[in-house]
Scaffold this active site. Structure first.
Site: not given
Ligand code: T1G
Length: 676
Positions: A89, A109
């Protein structure tokens, strides 16, 4: 930069705005490039901030994107690796986007029970087209660097920085600055298309409200002015954020990742190299276990006592792969590669070079003893010796060897090549690097691993025993198996307790109860399950259990004789059946899980409550939208859980002693706290 994924938490958002202001105040600067340091452009909003004031504190993501759009100098997003959620975004708010090849680009999301809340539902359709954008938003799936989304796709990630800077210089004087929000957004057959989309989404998102709201938001992009669409999206986003389904999904997102962290095993603990695996036993479990490693490209040597058992085991693995070939889920070359990694032997001496050996032999301590004594004799120093036992004492098994520090439990769930859950059972002597190694190999074979201490049944089966006990009492008190199963399936369980018993085999529970009758003579059980097994009705494997089954089909057909057997047994106990509500059925079965889980937590068998939720979601078909038994108890309120348990304790046909809340549960409830 906020490792590991440049989550757009408050400090990062503030940093972007400050950087923009500095650049716009600096006369030497003609255009601006935004990128993410490390392994991601940005993984989106910081999920760990959700539900806290920080996530709403200015500059919130809308304000950051507005600052980008209102920048008097062009802002170019230099995108690499991961560009997701709020990260995408933000990129869509930039005037231009330059991307490296192979980026994972998504608005995921919806997988958190929400929808893009910073303009993604309004901007993405404007650059990608309405239908492609809606597919991306409703599925949450990633696409690789999509040309139409970007103004320039560079040849390689290494060239991104230089190319993005050159691109930024090339547009430094271009005015007006292009804004995605000013692009048109129409669909030629809007009403018909969105009706079709709603019907599709309705079918696929039972129990999840977010996907349908994604359709509403994208439709608004085609029917409202941009600013109005943005407000509408914001309203939908905030409402979804507060749904129990979203809280459950966000809880599980973090819980699944937290499960791999073991409090006293630092994440930098050195791991042993696992280049070759041996599996003892080519039965259903052994074959399924072997497949996990073959699928990950790790060679497996399988050992059996007799050649025909090996032949049967190989044939089962081939059959499983051929079924995947037929469904197009596996390519022929991959199938051949995997089978080429599989070898067999009748001699333990052939296993000596394996780095990890997993036994999956008959569940009897004497058999395990013989196997582990042999393994101790042949396996090289440093090899990890794992048992797939589901109930036996891993400490006892470890002490059959002279190397208990190398022994661990790896409890796979049947079918082992399908079920994601893996209980890693930590013996008293299990070395920390062994734990670190098996947690890493679990991730490699795509399992969700949860560490359990040593107790009868570890985490999952210890809890399911209480769940099953309540199911038996309910039959004595007036329910039919079908009524209990339907109530639990309506609650969201993949299968009710009796259908599950028929699937797993009622004789397994029977064997455990027989042990209990001697070990714990005062533990109360309904006799119905024993009566059923005495008739040889073990379930699907005998064509009949609580229900009847037609060969080749899984439909559970109620059986009048079984119902009569239950009624006769009830009469023999002088019990007058009563009408029992679905709510009581659900509460007694689920709160039985919760109470046993509280003991498991206070005994340290499980490290944290979220681990127990992960076990039940990934191993026992607990509904994802309820987040696991303990998350569900938090949602109900522990005070109310304890109140219900006090009511159940007054039922003379139930087990009053069991319903005394575990001390941890009683304490949390009294203090108005949750398991988190
Ligand atoms: N926020 C906080 N921590 C995150 C994170 C995030 N968005 N994404 C990953 N982590 C942390 C995860 O908890 C782990 O932490 C570490 O990073 C490695 O993750 C307004 C509101 C990006 C594809 O849904 O899909 O944006 O265990 O083991 O396999 O519209 O993480 O090391 O403490 O999964 O390499 C939207 C979610 C948020 C993406 C990487 N974004 N993340 O995968 O590593 S809502 C998501 C993923 C949003 C807006 C809205 C995957 C990854 P720790 P991992 P990975």
């Amino acid at each position: 930069m906020t490792p590991p994924v440049n989550g757009l938490g408050l400090s990062t958002r503030q940093g972007i705005v400050d950087g923009l202001n500095r650049a716009n105040d600096d006369a030497a600067v003609t255009s601006i490039v935004i990128t993410g340091a490390g392994g991601a452009f940005s993984g989106g909003a910081d999920i760990k901030e959700f539900g806290t004031d920080k996530s709403l504190q200015e500059p919130n993501l809308h304000s950051v994107i507005a600052a980008v759009e209102n920048s008097p100098k062009p802002v170019v997003a230099a995108i690499h690796s991961v560009c997701m959620g709020g990260g995408l975004e933000l990129a869509l708010g930039c005037h231009y986007r330059v991307a490296a090849p192979g980026c994972s680009v998504a608005l995921p999301e919806v997988k958190l029970g929400i929808l893009p809340g910073a303009g993604g539902t309004q901007r993405l359709p404007r650059v990608l087209g309405v239908e492609a954008a809606l597919n991306m938003i409703v599925s949450g799936e990633a696409i690789k660097s999509e040309q139409k989304l970007f103004d320039k796709l560079v040849a390689s990630p290494e060239e991104l920085a230089a190319e993005a800077l050159a691109f930024a210089q090339s547009v430094a004087d271009v005015r007006p600055l292009p804004l995605v929000r000013n692009l048109p957004c129409k669909h030629p057959q809007g009403d018909a298309y969105f009706q079709f989309a709603r019907n599709m989404v309705k079918g696929m998102s039972k129990n999840f409200p977010a996907p349908a709201k994604c359709v509403d938001a994208v439709e608004a992009a085609t029917k409202r002015k941009f600013a109005d669409g943005l407000l509408f999206e914001r309203e939908l986003f905030i409402n979804l954020m507060w749904t129990p389904e979203s809280r459950s999904l966000r809880h599980l997102f973090l819980a699944e990742r937290a499960a791999s962290k073991i409090p006293d095993v630092p994440s930098d603990t050195p791991k042993r190299d696992i280049k070759a695996v041996a599996v003892i036993g080519a039965g259903t479990m052994g074959g399924g276990i072997a497949m996990n490693f073959l699928n990950a490209g790790i060679p497996v040597k399988m050992l059996e006592m007799k050649q025909e058992a090996l032949d049967r085991g190989i044939a089962t693995i081939q059959k499983n792969y051929e079924a995947q070939l037929k469904k197009g889920k596996l390519k022929q070359d991959k199938y051949e590669q995997r089978m080429a990694l599989l070898s067999t032997t009748l001699s333990y001496d052939d296993l000596k070079d394996a780095d990890l050996v997993i036994e999956a032999v008959f569940e009897e301590i004497g058999v395990k003893e013989a196997v582990f004594k042999e393994l101790d004799r042949v396996m090289k120093p440093g090899a990890i010796l794992a048992s797939n036992t589901s109930t036996l004492d891993v400490n006892k098994i470890a002490n059959f060897t002279k190397r208990p520090q190398d022994v661990v439990g790896l409890h796979f769930f049947s079918p082992a090549n399908v079920m994601k859950l893996l209980e890693v059972v930590r013996g008293d002597a299990t070395a920390k690097d062994v734990l670190a190694t098996v947690m890493a190999i679990a991730k490699k074979i795509k399992k969700t691993a949860v560490v359990s201490g040593v107790c009868d049944g570890f985490i999952g089966n210890r809890m399911i025993e209480q769940y099953g006990r309540q199911g038996g009492f309910l039959l004595d008190e007036g329910c039919t198996p079908e009524q209990v199963d339907k109530a639990m399936e309506k609650f969201g369980m993949a299968m009710g307790p009796f259908r599950m018993g028929d699937l797993a085999g009622n004789d397994i529970g029977w064997a455990i109860r027989k042990r209990r009758y001697t070990e714990k003579p005062d533990m109360k059980y309904s006799k119905t399950a024993d009566l059923l097994c005495e008739k040889g009705r073990y379930g699907q494997k005998t064509g009949a259990g609580w229900y009847d089954y037609v060969p080749g089909k899984r439909d559970a057909i109620p059986n009048a004789e079984v119902v009569k057997m239950i009624e006769d047994h009830r009469a023999s106990l002088g019990i007058t059946p009563r009408k029992i509500s679905d709510e009581e059925i659900v509460q007694r079965l689920v709160f039985a899980l919760v109470n046993e889980a509280a003991y498991i937590l206070e005994e340290g068998i499980a490290n944290k409550a979220s681990d127990i939720d992960v076990v039940y979601i990934f191993g026992y078909g607990f509904p994802v939208y309820r987040g696991g038994p303990l998350n569900y108890a938090n949602e109900v309120g522990l005070f109310n859980v304890v109140q219900a348990m006090n009511r159940f304790a007054k039922n003379p046909l139930d087990d009053a002693a069991f319903w005394k809340p575990a001390p941890l549960l009683a304490k949390l409830a009294a203090e108005g706290k949750t398991f988190n």
